[in-house]
Design an enzyme around this catalytic site. Structure first.
Site, PDB file in Angstrom:
ATOM      1  N   HIS A  60     127.835 107.954 112.356  1.00  0.00           N
ATOM      2  CA  HIS A  60     128.928 108.600 113.091  1.00  0.00           C
ATOM      3  C   HIS A  60     129.134 107.927 114.445  1.00  0.00           C
ATOM      4  O   HIS A  60     130.267 107.606 114.834  1.00  0.00           O
ATOM      5  CB  HIS A  60     128.593 110.082 113.277  1.00  0.00           C
ATOM      6  N   GLU A  61     128.054 107.704 115.160  1.00  0.00           N
ATOM      7  CA  GLU A  61     128.161 107.112 116.498  1.00  0.00           C
ATOM      8  C   GLU A  61     128.590 105.648 116.422  1.00  0.00           C
ATOM      9  O   GLU A  61     129.391 105.178 117.246  1.00  0.00           O
ATOM     10  CB  GLU A  61     126.844 107.268 117.248  1.00  0.00           C
ATOM     11  N   GLU A  78     136.855 112.391 115.991  1.00  0.00           N
ATOM     12  CA  GLU A  78     135.601 112.901 115.451  1.00  0.00           C
ATOM     13  C   GLU A  78     135.618 112.890 113.930  1.00  0.00           C
ATOM     14  O   GLU A  78     134.619 112.545 113.280  1.00  0.00           O
ATOM     15  CB  GLU A  78     135.342 114.320 115.968  1.00  0.00           C
ATOM     16  N   HIS A  96     132.343 105.405 116.104  1.00  0.00           N
ATOM     17  CA  HIS A  96     133.099 105.488 117.365  1.00  0.00           C
ATOM     18  C   HIS A  96     133.252 104.105 117.994  1.00  0.00           C
ATOM     19  O   HIS A  96     134.314 103.769 118.527  1.00  0.00           O
ATOM     20  CB  HIS A  96     132.383 106.407 118.350  1.00  0.00           C
TER      21      HIS A  96
END
Length: 269
Positions: free
Chosen positions: A143-144, A201, A147
């Site tokens: 997930h990070e 997100e 980004h």
């Protein structure tokens, strides 16, 4: 100072137009949203600022003897990161050559991040307190990383100039002295430290889900991860959750996309 350097170049950037870009390929999960960036703000500049900020955080942790104190956990994180980074070319081939880095800070905080350019930071609390499996860690890290791949930080800085806040920043930047530096500081804070949009997100959740599956991590762990996060958020939300959508909503979205990535996971096992 990164903020001061940015203050000098932002007035010119603000006179330039925004451009529509696609920072990543869509992947199996189909992330296709067009992004709008200030044309004068390069990803290289944002990566440089992020790297400087990252090194400052590491230096502070090192001075307090909190940096990389758990060798076993650090090795575990770096092993997972190596597998995930090995799959980033499915979304963004140039990211394989980024200067990736993984470090660990001893802290009870339930937090993790990947700054622009591939600077990953985990806190021991999120692994220890939630008793995370490798599959669950891969979901957070994926997930990070997503980004960073999608350049959500640069996008947020650009978006600042299209909002009321951006109007105020412009007014200060066209002035002289400390006002310009303070306004630049505010713009960078907006882009690199304040909450991502819900759209961003969701993109990070989906790209992270696919990255983890391609790396051989069970996509079902995305559900158990956010169930744990939901339980941990009772009362005062932990730092990692405070800027994110509700666990229940994202679990539904993730469940609806697991079928898209399950064949990738099976192939990687």
């Amino acid at each position: 100072m990164r903020i001061r350097r940015l203050a000098y170049c932002l007035p010119l950037m603000l006179l330039m137009s925004c451009e529509s870009v696609q920072t990543t390929q869509g992947g199996a999960v189909g992330v296709q949203r067009n992004q709008y960036m200030v044309s004068g703000l390069s990803s290289t500049e944002v990566d440089r600022m992020a790297a400087e900020s990252y090194q400052e955080m590491l230096a502070e942790a090192r001075s307090k003897n909190l940096l990389n104190t758990d060798a076993a956990m650090l090795k575990r994180l770096r092993t997972i990161a190596d597998r995930l980074v090995g799959e980033v070319d499915h979304f963004r081939p140039d990211a394989r050559s980024w200067d990736w880095e993984v470090n660990l800070i001893k802290s009870d905080a339930l937090n993790a991040s990947c700054m622009p350019g591939g600077k990953i930071l985990f806190y021991t609390g999120i692994v220890d307190q939630l008793k995370l499996s490798d599959d669950e860690i891969a979901q957070i890290m994926g997930h990070e990383i997503a980004h960073a791949l999608r350049e959500h930080g640069r996008e947020a800085i650009s978006r600042a100039y299209a909002t009321q806040m951006g109007t105020q920043v412009i007014g200060s930047l066209l002035g002289l002295g400390d006002g310009a530096r303070q306004a630049a500081d505010l713009a960078v804070q907006y882009g690199l430290t304040l909450p991502n949009s819900r759209a961003n997100e969701t993109e990070a959740d989906l790209i992270g889900l696919e990255l983890a599956a391609r790396a051989g991590y069970n996509p079902e762990a995305a559900v158990t991860l956010w169930q744990k996060m939901g339980a941990a958020s009772q009362g005062q939300p932990p730092a990692f959750l405070s800027t994110h959508p509700s666990s229940s909503g994202r679990i539904e979205t993730l469940r609806g996309n697991i079928a898209k990535v399950r064949p990738l996971y099976e192939a990687a096992r």
